[in-house]
Design an enzyme around this catalytic site. Structure first.
Site, PDB file in Angstrom:
ATOM      1  N   SER A  29       0.828  -1.213   0.000  1.00 14.48           N
ATOM      2  CA  SER A  29       0.000   0.000   0.000  1.00 14.48           C
ATOM      3  C   SER A  29       0.855   1.251   0.000  1.00 14.48           C
ATOM      4  O   SER A  29       1.729   1.412   0.846  1.00 14.48           O
ATOM      5  CB  SER A  29      -0.889   0.045   1.245  1.00 14.48           C
ATOM      6  N   HIS A  60      -3.683   0.480  -4.674  1.00 10.55           N
ATOM      7  CA  HIS A  60      -3.156  -0.692  -5.384  1.00 10.55           C
ATOM      8  C   HIS A  60      -3.663  -0.638  -6.822  1.00 10.55           C
ATOM      9  O   HIS A  60      -4.850  -0.777  -7.074  1.00 10.55           O
ATOM     10  CB  HIS A  60      -3.638  -1.984  -4.717  1.00 10.55           C
ATOM     11  N   HIS A  82      -5.341  -9.269  -1.032  1.00 16.05           N
ATOM     12  CA  HIS A  82      -5.320  -9.491   0.411  1.00 16.05           C
ATOM     13  C   HIS A  82      -6.419 -10.477   0.803  1.00 16.05           C
ATOM     14  O   HIS A  82      -7.497 -10.483   0.210  1.00 16.05           O
ATOM     15  CB  HIS A  82      -5.568  -8.182   1.165  1.00 16.05           C
ATOM     16  N   TYR A  84      -8.206 -10.187   3.397  1.00 10.49           N
ATOM     17  CA  TYR A  84      -9.376  -9.450   3.908  1.00 10.49           C
ATOM     18  C   TYR A  84     -10.320  -8.992   2.812  1.00 10.49           C
ATOM     19  O   TYR A  84     -11.464  -8.638   3.075  1.00 10.49           O
ATOM     20  CB  TYR A  84      -8.963  -8.254   4.786  1.00 10.49           C
ATOM     21  N   GLU A  85      -9.849  -8.974   1.556  1.00  8.48           N
ATOM     22  CA  GLU A  85     -10.735  -8.590   0.457  1.00  8.48           C
ATOM     23  C   GLU A  85     -11.757  -9.691   0.166  1.00  8.48           C
ATOM     24  O   GLU A  85     -12.694  -9.473  -0.591  1.00  8.48           O
ATOM     25  CB  GLU A  85      -9.915  -8.304  -0.803  1.00  8.48           C
ATOM     26  N   ALA A 112       3.066  -2.076   3.827  1.00 10.96           N
ATOM     27  CA  ALA A 112       2.929  -1.017   4.816  1.00 10.96           C
ATOM     28  C   ALA A 112       2.609  -1.715   6.133  1.00 10.96           C
ATOM     29  O   ALA A 112       1.837  -2.676   6.145  1.00 10.96           O
ATOM     30  CB  ALA A 112       1.792  -0.085   4.431  1.00 10.96           C
ATOM     31  N   MET A 216      -1.257  -6.828   7.296  1.00  7.85           N
ATOM     32  CA  MET A 216      -2.337  -7.703   6.816  1.00  7.85           C
ATOM     33  C   MET A 216      -1.968  -8.442   5.531  1.00  7.85           C
ATOM     34  O   MET A 216      -2.852  -8.813   4.756  1.00  7.85           O
ATOM     35  CB  MET A 216      -3.599  -6.858   6.569  1.00  7.85           C
ATOM     36  N   SER A 217      -0.688  -8.655   5.304  1.00  7.79           N
ATOM     37  CA  SER A 217      -0.311  -9.296   4.036  1.00  7.79           C
ATOM     38  C   SER A 217       0.989 -10.083   4.214  1.00  7.79           C
ATOM     39  O   SER A 217       1.334 -10.483   5.320  1.00  7.79           O
ATOM     40  CB  SER A 217      -0.113  -8.221   2.964  1.00  7.79           C
ATOM     41  N   ASN A 240       2.795   3.807  10.610  1.00 10.31           N
ATOM     42  CA  ASN A 240       2.159   4.316  11.837  1.00 10.31           C
ATOM     43  C   ASN A 240       2.617   3.469  13.008  1.00 10.31           C
ATOM     44  O   ASN A 240       3.089   2.347  12.815  1.00 10.31           O
ATOM     45  CB  ASN A 240       0.619   4.219  11.717  1.00 10.31           C
ATOM     46  N   HIS A 252      -6.278   4.913   6.882  1.00 13.43           N
ATOM     47  CA  HIS A 252      -5.635   4.455   5.646  1.00 13.43           C
ATOM     48  C   HIS A 252      -4.904   5.596   4.940  1.00 13.43           C
ATOM     49  O   HIS A 252      -3.871   5.379   4.311  1.00 13.43           O
ATOM     50  CB  HIS A 252      -6.693   3.813   4.740  1.00 13.43           C
TER      51      HIS A 252
END
Ligand code: HPA
Length: 280
Positions: A29, A60, A82, A84-85, A112, A216-217, A240, A252
């Protein structure tokens, strides 16, 4: 997502770029800009590649870029899939297997990430030295096709030590040449399924478990690449501090902005690392 599906995708990509790929890069990201650095580039939108999923996340682009960096042939995923998608793991790791079939020896996974250490400030880059899979699912769950790799792959050294050394040296060279402070660290990446960011209590737990980063990846792709026998390098861009560590909330936009801020150094590090690892 069978072996035959992956062969079809690889054949299609070869029909558009018929050169042996040495290194594949997955851009996280806000880090997509590196895809514009390739010489003699061919861009292929995911929707034209047989069996590829679509990228649904802002930040993306959703295309494969094939081309050269300092004479080295590379494939760059501008946008990843991902979990989560809503994709199943075989879809998430499908491009990695296709890179393997295209002959890629090395895979550089970028992302990220949130930092669990106050010394890893937003804008720092971190070499992943190991991971903790907290996604609740393993990318290799299900029937194993031995042509992709063994049923029970070893995960003692997912992230290649010699690739890490090269990236570390190049980061030090960049810092010296630009007269900037050290910006590359080493840490353990903890993967969560998302799409929520973590709670402050969860962040405390992951810190206690030995994690330095959350995201998350990356872990599914790293597992699939090792399964296939490719060398893996993982680089996180800290966007962050983990939830509860900064006093603010996480959004985001902040993740995207930090990616853009470090883009120059990040691109330089990738360029140099790709050239050096092709000699190793
Ligand atoms: N948590 C999980 N994933 C992330 C974060 C985070 O704080 N920042 C960027 N990706």
């Amino acid at each position: 997502m069978t072996y035959e599906n992956a062969i079809e995708a690889a054949d299609y990509i070869r029909s558009r770029f018929n050169r042996q790929i040495e290194t594949a890069v997955v851009l996280g990201s806000g880090l997509g800009a590196f895809g514009d650095e390739l010489g003699n580039a061919v861009r292929i939108p995911y929707e034209s590649i047989p069996h590829f999923a679509r990228s649904t996340v802002e930040g993306h682009a959703g295309q494969l870029v094939l081309g050269e960096i300092g004479g080295v042939k590379v494939a760059v995923q501008q946008g990843r899939f991902h979990y989560y998608e809503g994709y199943e793991m075989p879809q998430v790791v499908f491009p990695i297997r296709v890179f393997g079939l295209l002959g890629a020896k090395n895979v550089i996974l970028t992302n990220a990430a949130g930092s669990l250490r106050t010394s890893f400030k937003p804008g720092s880059l971190v070499l992943i030295r190991d991971h903790i899979n907290m996604m609740g699912v393993n990318a290799l769950r299900g029937p194993n096709d031995d042509r992709f790799g063994p049923r029970f792959p070893d995960m003692t050294a997912v992230y290649d030590r010699s690739l890490q050394s090269i990236a570390y040296e190049e980061a030090n060279n960049i810092a010296a040449e630009r007269g900037i402070a050290k910006f590359l660290y080493r840490g353990v990446y903890c993967a969560l399924s998302g799409p929520t960011y973590e709670t402050p209590s969860e962040i405390k737990v992951f810190r206690m478990l030995g994690a330095d980063l959350v995201g998350m990846s990356t872990v599914p792709e790293a597992v699939a690449a090792r399964h296939f026998g490719m060398r893996v390098l993982g680089i996180s861009c800290v966007t962050n501090l983990g939830a509860g560590l900064s006093g603010g909330i996480i959004h985001h936009e902040e993740v995207m902005e930090t990616g853009a801020r470090v883009a120059e150094i990040f691109k330089d590090l990738l360029r140099r690392t790709i050239r050096r690892i092709s000699e190793s």
